[in-house]
Every structure is written in C-alpha cells, then in structure tokens.
Scaffold this active site. Structure first.
Site, short mmCIF file in Angstrom:
data_model
loop_
_atom_site.label_atom_id
_atom_site.label_comp_id
_atom_site.label_asym_id
_atom_site.label_seq_id
_atom_site.Cartn_x
_atom_site.Cartn_y
_atom_site.Cartn_z
N GLU B 119 0.54 -4.88 37.73
CA GLU B 119 0.83 -6.45 37.91
C GLU B 119 0.78 -6.68 39.17
OE1 GLU B 119 4.85 -7.52 36.78
OE2 GLU B 119 4.19 -9.83 36.57
N LYS B 196 0.11 -14.77 32.32
CA LYS B 196 1.70 -14.11 31.80
C LYS B 196 2.27 -15.35 30.99
CE LYS B 196 5.71 -12.02 33.92
NZ LYS B 196 6.16 -11.15 35.04
N CYS B 233 3.68 -7.67 31.97
CA CYS B 233 5.02 -7.29 32.49
C CYS B 233 6.30 -7.92 31.39
CB CYS B 233 5.43 -7.80 33.79
SG CYS B 233 7.11 -7.10 34.47
#
Lengths: 384, 384
Positions: B119, B196, B233
């Site tokens: 990430e 994300k 994540c």
C-alpha cells in the site's frame, strides 16, 4: 491424518517449544493471552469422574467510569453420542439427556450463566445416510418437546440460560423439519427459537434433503446475562449471517456445529474467529467429537467404496473475542466443557477502537447486493 | 513483544517440532500443504545479493476434462522504505523505484505474471503525523504520474501485470487525494484504477484526514492472466468488501496493506484467509516491513508520550487459497518477494464443493441490510 491420533495443537506446542518462543508463537496465533480460570476442585473432580475435559479462561476488558464490568460465564459442550446409532431412539435421547445433566451440573459449579450444546445434540448426525427413518424420529417440537422440557428443568434448577440446538418438527406448518436452536431463559421460560439459515450441499452433509433454509431471519435474544444469537453450523461460512446477528445487537454468537476433519479442520480456527473480529462480538464455536457408525452402508459422492461411518468429528471447541484473541481449543478427541468468562464491555470498547460498524458502508452494500442478485446483472469487469 | 526480535512463526515451528508433529501442526494451521517451487538459482542469488527474501509455493487443482490448468504466478513484494523520511521526496521515490526495479527483475526470472506492491508503496506511511507537507507531495496522478510511467515500463519490459498502490492526486476533481491502486496490463496500458473503500479511524492511522472512502465501487480487472481485484488495507476487515469483488468475478484479490504489530498482528493470518475461504478465491495479503521514523514528534491518542516512530510493520505477507490452505508468511523483518503459482481452476472447483455463493441468500441480506441502515430501524431483539 484427520483422525483421533492427535490430541490438540496447544498441547503439542506446549510440549516442544521453549518458553520464550512459546509465548511469541501463542501471541501470533492467539493474540492477547487469556487468563486461566481458577475452577473449583469439586468441579474438576466431577469432570474427571465423568470422563470429560474441563477448561476455563477469562477475557478481560478495560475499566470504565459509567459501566461496571458486565461479566458472564458461558459454557460450551462438545460430546460424542454415548450409544450406538442403532439403539432405539428413545434410549439414545435419554442417554444424551443424562450426559448433559451431568455436564451442566459441573457447569453450574463453575458459575456458568449461559450454556450451549452442539448442533442437533439429541441425535447422531445421520444426514450422511439419506435415510429418513428412524432419524426423523429424533425431531421434536421446539415449544414443548421432551428435550425442551428437559432444558427448562435444567434452566430453572441452575438459573442458567440453555441454548438447545435440536432437529425441530413443526407440526403447525405441515409437519416440516427444521434445524433449530431453542433459547430457554434462566427463569425456565422458552425465550424463543432461531433456525439454521444456510443449509450445506457438501460431501455427506445431505441436510438439504431433510430441511430447508431458516425463515426466522436473524433474531437476537435478550437474556438476563447479555444479548445472544445462534448461528448454526454451516452459517459460519457466511460472513453476512454473522453480520446480521451482530447488527441486531448480539454480543455473543454461538456456533453449534457438526463437522469432520477431512473436510473443514483447517477452516475451523479461522471462521468463527474472523467473525468475532469483523463484528466486535464474542463467538463460541462448538463441534461434536468422535466417530459415528450407522447400521446401513452409504456412499459419499466421492467415488469411494460404501462405508458406515461419517468421518472424524474433531471437537476443538473454542471462544474468540472481539479483539481477535481466543481460548485454546478443547481436545480433538474427548468430551469436554469449556468455560469462558467474558466481560461484554469489551465488545463496545473494541467497536470504538476499530470502528468496523461505523466504516461499514452498509447502504452501498445493500444497493450493490440488490443489483447483483438480479438475473440480468452484469459484473463490473474492466477489460483491456 | 511485537517488534523485530522474532523472525517467523514457521521457522520457529520447524526448528523445534519433531517431523510427525510438525506435519500435523502445519495441517491444522495451514491446511493442505503447498508445494515448494523450484526457483531458478540465478533468481535466488540475485535476491541474496539484493538482500531480500525469496520464497515460492504452488497451489494445485484437480485435472478437468474441459479446462486446461489455468496456472498463473503472482508476486507479492514487502519492503522497508530505503531512505529516511526526511530525505527529499523525489529522492525517496526514486530510491523506491530502483528497489522495485531490482525486485521485479527477480520476479521476472521466477516467471511471475502479476506483481503487487505494498500500500502507498512510494512513500513512508506518514499519516500518523497528521502533517500535510511534505507527505501529500508523494501523491501523483493515477493516469500519468511518474510512478505509473515507471510501472508501465516494467510491465512492457517483462510482459507482467503490475498492481501499483499509490497515493493519488485527482486534479480533475478539485485536487483531492485518494488511496488508490492502479492496474497496468502486461501490454503496458493502464487497465484502470480502484480506490480504498474503507478508511480507518484507528490509532495512528489518521488516514481519514487525508482522503475519503473510494467512489469506484468494486471493479474487477480482466487481465491476460486472470480476473483480479484490489482490496486495499483496512478493507480486509470488511467481509462485504471482499464479497463484492468476488461477486464481480475476482479470482485473485490482492490486499496491499500497512499495519503494525501491536495493533493487528494476531488478526493478520485470519482475515485475508477467511476471505479466500468465504469467497472461493485466492487472496494475497501484503504488509510493509520495519520501523519508519518521522522528523517531528507526534502523539498517538493513547495517552503515551510524543514519539517519532509509527511502530513495527511486521511483514508476514502470504497467499491463501479457496480451500483454506495458505503459504507460510514471508519474514517479519526482511524485505521479500513471495512467488505463488496458482491454478485458478481451484476457485470454481471449491465453489462447486462448498457452494457458498449458491447458498448465500444474498436477496435476503440485501433486504435486511437496506432495512438495517434506516434511521428508524429497530433491531430484532427477543425479550422475555
């Protein structure tokens, strides 16, 4: 080998690893260490006499100013069926009632407030046979069947909430069968029932030929000791099932199961624990133990020869907490009672730290799922 | 201790357990054993010269009559930031480009088809500081920023799909920032980007002060080697996020992450693996390594003294398969490249065995979720 030759992961690690490494391995595998409960000697002796394992652990929460600790003790029971499957039905049920009576006696000595038995606990897990008789004769009313009455007596005697997963005969709706869990309040009143929402079509788990997907949604039961729900067996593979119980407020979700080694053993420590993490709640995974033999041979849809046993139920019942920590598992081979003391304040504390509900974007998912189930849905695939 | 003193769980178990017990422990922890890949000597030497770990494993599927094996090799890269965080931005980015160039060279020698970096891989994970400059200067266009151009060169040179998670500056929409992953096809063309979907408000992960929840839904990318998605994540904590990528057809879901020991290490082996099980797909969990120090001190909302480091990123990247098996983790302490050969046929095979999609009852959940998000929703609680 997925059979009975290996007692437990924890015992093996404790035997071979040096202390410093053992602590680090346990931290990586199990998270924050759970405190071992100091259980009464009389309970340990009774368990030993009754030939079942007794373990106890406590999960702690931080002190708060506005709430006192909300401590509850749960009991998870795993057991083999004591009599052969060709014994008359009523004898098998009675033997299991007697067995649970003894285990619950010990649970009461350990201060257990809520006890949960394994899936379809009054019978062998006979769905592998695809035969109807005598197995459907184990089914009974979830309102006033003999097992519910038995559980009501236990509840009254010990002031304990009893979660009793049984094969249900619903004579008010065409005599159909359900895979059900009945929740009996500590007063002895039947608080309600909940039904298995997802039915397997896997290996010898031919349950879809016996009963259908539950029609009661995701009820949560407000007991004297906390809000509980029951996600029966195969529902543990479905994250949405756990989620809806949690959205309805469950602080403890029991997962009474029956699953065998060759099929699911490496999934077992992952799924209920992931659900505890993802939903900021406690989960209690319960599996039966041992090998059950049936009078007539059957095949398993795997090209292998006909046989008479279902495979090895590997026990390994455990409790997982919202912070990802968990107890060791009960034995893979013995009957057992796992006592866990939970401070339910931990649920909201972890919720406030990790915030998965707050950041869950459920509106978006409700919309996306509603789209995705349409027959003309086009998956969102980007092509070059 | 959640720091750098412990190299890896697997190395510890291999050192201390007798062979028979080791095999049983591995079966319980990791499921069906993955085959070790025979990687080229030149690649191993290059990795050793470059001071990064190189491991390779293969997941196999049963032979089918109508489909040939659909074998793909993925590469997961975990690394520390090579230069201190107070080095000029452009130097840090260039050093990371050079580092990845070397790692990808080795990946190419190992036959990797799809590679994924960690990430926000071009920068230190500076969100703990809550400072804007210079950290937002690491953001760049997801269409033609220097890092995308660099990845396009890599892709063309090696015929490799490159998944590049970067901090995105979106100058077409008011110069806002996003946490984005760009997928570059093996032709070198930008296939698209994904953002994300869930932003943490946890500990030092103050990311919600830098960028918002992604607005691109759950796209899946049809690459030359299979259908992939990227769950960035914190999205790994959200089972619905994995599910929607899977419903859109993802066979491999990458989870490029940045997470530290004290916070999440016991959750790490559970979540991506549970997602592989629950969604009948492969998941690739990638975490960065080491300790990042920042020029100015900051506090962490935990009542402790101001400090300058974020905590210990514990690496431990791994791949999990739809049958619940998984590779060992890369080291907790070293840069590393994990090569995994996946037969994508395993996804549909496990789907046909376990049937979670078929039994998922998504219509019910779409309805229940749509109800549950309403401000006047009453949770389904049964009271005595």
């Amino acid at each position: 080998m997925a059979g009975s030759g290996f007692e437990s992961l924890e015992q093996c690690l404790e035997k071979h690893l040096p202390l410093a490494e053992l602590q680090e391995v346990k931290r990586l595998l199990y998270g924050k260490e759970t405190r071992k409960l100091d259980l009464p000697g009389a309970a340990l002796e009774a368990a030993s006499r009754g030939d079942f394992e007794l373990q106890g652990y406590a999960f702690e929460a931080a002190a708060e100013q506005q709430r006192r600790p909300r401590t509850v003790r749960v009991g998870l029971v795993q057991n083999r069926t004591p009599l052969p499957a060709d014994t008359p039905v009523v004898k098998q049920v009675t033997a299991l009632h007697r067995r649970m009576e003894a285990v619950v006696e010990v649970a009461a000595m350990c201060g257990v407030n809520i006890i949960c038995f394994q899936e379809a606990w009054t019978m062998p897990f006979a769905f592998c046979t695809r035969e109807k008789l005598p197995w459907t004769e184990f089914a009974e009313s979830a309102e006033d069947g003999p097992t519910i009455k038995f559980c009501q007596e236990l509840a009254r005697k010990h002031g304990m909430v009893v979660v009793s997963p049984v094969l249900e005969r619903d004579s008010d709706h065409g005599d159909v069968l359900w895979n059900t869990a009945v929740v009996v309040a500590s007063s002895g009143a039947v608080l309600g029932k909940t039904r298995k929402n997802h039915i397997p079509r896997v290996g010898d788990f031919n349950e879809s030929t016996y009963y259908m997907e539950g029609n009661l949604g995701h009820p949560v039961f407000q007991t004297q000791f906390g809000r509980i729900a029951v996600n029966i067996c195969y529902g543990r593979h479905h994250p949405l099932n756990w989620l809806m119980y949690s959205i309805n407020g469950a602080e403890i979700i029991f997962n009474p199961s029956a699953t065998i080694g060759a099929l699911s053993e490496s999934l077992w420590p992952v799924e209920a624990r992931n659900a505890a993490i993802a939903n900021h709640c406690f989960t209690c995974a319960i599996n039966r133990v041992g090998r059950e033999h049936f009078p007539n041979e059957f095949t398993s849809g795997d090209g292998k020869k006909a046989h008479q046993d279902f495979g090895y139920f590997y026990g390994s019942s455990y409790v997982a907490a919202p912070d990802g920590s968990r107890t060791p598992g009960l034995s893979r081979t013995r009957d057992g009672l796992l006592v866990a003391e939970l401070d339910l304040n931990l649920c909201r504390q972890v919720n406030d730290i990790w915030g998965f509900k707050m950041t869950g974007r459920y509106e978006m998912y409700a919309r996306e799922l509603a789209e995705a189930v349409k027959p003309d849905y086009t998956p969102k695939i980007v092509k070059e």
